[in-house]
Design a protein around this motif. Structure first.
Motif, PDB file in Angstrom:
ATOM      1  N   HIS A  57       0.869  -1.179   0.000  1.00  0.00           N
ATOM      2  CA  HIS A  57       0.000   0.000   0.000  1.00  0.00           C
ATOM      3  C   HIS A  57       0.908   1.231   0.000  1.00  0.00           C
ATOM      4  O   HIS A  57       1.929   1.258   0.679  1.00  0.00           O
ATOM      5  CB  HIS A  57      -0.886  -0.001   1.253  1.00  0.00           C
ATOM      6  CG  HIS A  57      -1.819   1.151   1.312  1.00  0.00           C
ATOM      7  ND1 HIS A  57      -1.692   2.150   2.229  1.00  0.00           N
ATOM      8  CD2 HIS A  57      -2.892   1.465   0.542  1.00  0.00           C
ATOM      9  CE1 HIS A  57      -2.659   3.036   2.036  1.00  0.00           C
ATOM     10  NE2 HIS A  57      -3.387   2.646   1.019  1.00  0.00           N
ATOM     11  N   GLU A 103      -9.490  -5.256  -3.144  1.00  0.00           N
ATOM     12  CA  GLU A 103      -9.360  -4.298  -2.046  1.00  0.00           C
ATOM     13  C   GLU A 103     -10.629  -4.299  -1.208  1.00  0.00           C
ATOM     14  O   GLU A 103     -11.713  -4.030  -1.710  1.00  0.00           O
ATOM     15  CB  GLU A 103      -9.090  -2.903  -2.624  1.00  0.00           C
ATOM     16  CG  GLU A 103      -8.830  -1.857  -1.579  1.00  0.00           C
ATOM     17  CD  GLU A 103      -8.531  -0.514  -2.211  1.00  0.00           C
ATOM     18  OE1 GLU A 103      -7.526   0.096  -1.813  1.00  0.00           O
ATOM     19  OE2 GLU A 103      -9.301  -0.074  -3.089  1.00  0.00           O
ATOM     20  N   LEU A 109      -6.064  -5.655   1.709  1.00  0.00           N
ATOM     21  CA  LEU A 109      -6.389  -6.504   0.561  1.00  0.00           C
ATOM     22  C   LEU A 109      -6.783  -7.895   1.014  1.00  0.00           C
ATOM     23  O   LEU A 109      -6.305  -8.390   2.030  1.00  0.00           O
ATOM     24  CB  LEU A 109      -5.178  -6.615  -0.374  1.00  0.00           C
ATOM     25  CG  LEU A 109      -4.599  -5.326  -0.917  1.00  0.00           C
ATOM     26  CD1 LEU A 109      -3.403  -5.629  -1.814  1.00  0.00           C
ATOM     27  CD2 LEU A 109      -5.661  -4.556  -1.679  1.00  0.00           C
TER      28      LEU A 109
END
Length: 112
Positions: A57, A103, A109
């Motif tokens: 991320h 997501e 995730l």
């Protein structure tokens, strides 16, 4: 739908990646279009290993001449080997689902 920017990484920059949690993109390669491309994640394509191991991320991006510094947040282990880099001299954009993830919310995730 979220996308991933895939950045080729040479072994001499692995320490920055794995210890400093930063990926550098030289400005000569162009400006990463994170917002316009819907990119929230980054995947280093490790050239010596010829694959992506993790998707990260993106917690922050800064422009510090002569490069863009992308700071990494949560990471997610790619279960299947991902070797779909079209070329290894420049970053590319790919769908998050190509890496086997969906997501749930930004920064979190789930495997598909």
């Amino acid at each position: 739908m979220s996308n991933v920017i895939v950045v080729p990484e040479k072994s001499e920059f692995w320490e920055d990646l794995f210890q400093g949690e930063v990926i550098y993109i030289n400005e000569n390669l162009g400006e990463p279009q994170l917002e316009s491309r819907g990119v929230r994640y980054i995947a280093p394509y490790l050239l010596d290993a010829d694959r992506v191991f993790r998707v990260y991320h993106i917690s922050e991006i800064r422009y510090v001449k002569p490069s863009y510094e992308i700071y990494l947040g949560n990471s997610f282990l790619v279960q299947n080997e991902w070797r779909n880099m079209g070329q290894t001299r420049r970053f590319e954009y790919h769908r998050l689902s190509d890496f086997g993830f969906v997501e749930q919310r930004p920064g979190f995730l789930l495997p598909i």
